[in-house]
Design a protein around this motif. Sequence first.
Motif, PDB file in Angstrom:
ATOM      1  N   UNK A  78     -12.409  -7.372  -2.144  1.00  0.00           N
ATOM      2  CA  UNK A  78     -12.215  -8.673  -1.286  1.00  0.00           C
ATOM      3  C   UNK A  78     -12.289  -8.192   0.197  1.00  0.00           C
ATOM      4  N   UNK A  79     -11.719  -7.327   0.436  1.00  0.00           N
ATOM      5  CA  UNK A  79     -11.252  -6.957   1.864  1.00  0.00           C
ATOM      6  C   UNK A  79     -12.050  -6.193   2.696  1.00  0.00           C
ATOM      7  N   UNK A  80     -11.983  -5.896   4.054  1.00  0.00           N
ATOM      8  CA  UNK A  80     -12.842  -4.809   4.662  1.00  0.00           C
ATOM      9  C   UNK A  80     -12.240  -3.504   4.461  1.00  0.00           C
ATOM     10  N   UNK A  81     -11.090  -3.357   3.921  1.00  0.00           N
ATOM     11  CA  UNK A  81     -10.504  -2.161   3.432  1.00  0.00           C
ATOM     12  C   UNK A  81     -10.525  -1.793   2.002  1.00  0.00           C
ATOM     13  N   UNK A  82     -11.906  -2.158   1.526  1.00  0.00           N
ATOM     14  CA  UNK A  82     -12.156  -2.179   0.178  1.00  0.00           C
ATOM     15  C   UNK A  82     -11.749  -1.002  -0.533  1.00  0.00           C
ATOM     16  N   UNK A  83     -11.311  -0.951  -1.732  1.00  0.00           N
ATOM     17  CA  UNK A  83     -10.997   0.421  -2.498  1.00  0.00           C
ATOM     18  C   UNK A  83     -11.323  -0.140  -4.025  1.00  0.00           C
ATOM     19  N   UNK A  84     -12.373   0.631  -4.451  1.00  0.00           N
ATOM     20  CA  UNK A  84     -12.616   0.348  -5.974  1.00  0.00           C
ATOM     21  C   UNK A  84     -13.033   1.442  -6.630  1.00  0.00           C
ATOM     22  N   UNK A  85     -13.412   1.203  -7.958  1.00  0.00           N
ATOM     23  CA  UNK A  85     -13.889   2.471  -8.584  1.00  0.00           C
ATOM     24  C   UNK A  85     -14.934   1.886  -9.733  1.00  0.00           C
ATOM     25  N   UNK A  86     -15.147   2.741 -10.392  1.00  0.00           N
ATOM     26  CA  UNK A  86     -16.470   2.595 -11.382  1.00  0.00           C
ATOM     27  C   UNK A  86     -16.004   2.933 -12.965  1.00  0.00           C
TER      28      UNK A  86
END
Length: 380
Positions: free
Chosen positions: A20-28
Amino acid sequence: MELLLSGIDEILLWRKYSVNSDATSYHFVVSYLQRNGGGNTGYTRSMVNSYLMSDGLPIYASTNYQGDDTYEHIFTDRDGRMGQTILKTGDLLSDDPNFATWIKKSDGYGYFYRPEIFEAQKENSNPTGYCLRKGLNTSGDMQSTKESYTGCPIFRAAEAYLNYIEAYYELNGNLGGNCDKYWKALRARAGMSTDYQKTINNTDISKEKQDWGSYSAGQQINTTLYNIRRERRVELVSEGFRMADLKRWRALDQVKDVHVQGFNFWDSMYQLYTNPQAEDAVTPIPQITLLEYGVTDKTANISAKSDPYAEGKYLLPYRKNAANIGFNGLNWNTSKYLYPISNKQFRLTTAVPGSNEYESSTIYQNPGWSRNDGTLPEGE
């Protein structure tokens, strides 16, 4: 979009992910699990065999065990954590699939049918036939190739319980203190018999030789300590603890020319590939021609049924290509438990600082390594 774990009492520490945010942190992680639990990983036969029956008995001590020739038999009456951890035919993969093996017409969802042991693209494959389910989320928002945003548990109460039980037993040689309370709580939550003493009493350690965790320094341990380790293994599987535990226990000394086995392929599972019968599939599932190593002059795609390490039925993930580094078995050297201590440290701590009299040093080298610079570890 994000999924929060702060409302789950058992989660003591977790990591937040979001798209959602500009500081996005995600995985796969979810993206790969929705591709049939692949990611070029899979559980071994020894891992699956370590799961108890729901009555708390090992598979070899229970009359309820139906064998491993089909998924139905493997999962019948087992520890509930097994079904939460390993995929079986019919398990839901995605409610909006774009990579699932087959799609049921009645609902349009994607379901697991068979392990992708023949997948040419390794990142989508499964080498053993036992596919990961733990960590799977079936939301189409995280379908294959899309970012995953599920929160990641870092420290759970279950781990705290297991740490306590193991440490208490190692220190005191018994299951006093809160061991009984914690162990029964773990079993009760898993929906199985809380009588862990029955498990201990019915464990034949000689039948647990395939489980590396049954060893320390090349010798098998007692049945109580082994079952503490077994409980830890099935509770924390796929959470990043296994190798650290094996090193901590010094449980790899006996790994010499070991041939890892996958699922029982040749009794009946092979028919999922040679004669797929997925009812209500939107599109037909392709048939696979089996090319056994050493049986055909063509490039093999499967280990041979007649391979001496297959016991006539088990998949051997490293035995379909002689060029595979594990073709002749896996080996472990004690030097791989710990890194070597620098030669400089010995020079500073000898009786005469800076001398070559390393035997007089107040420190010792880690197992398998020499005190001399530029030398290979033992066994290399």
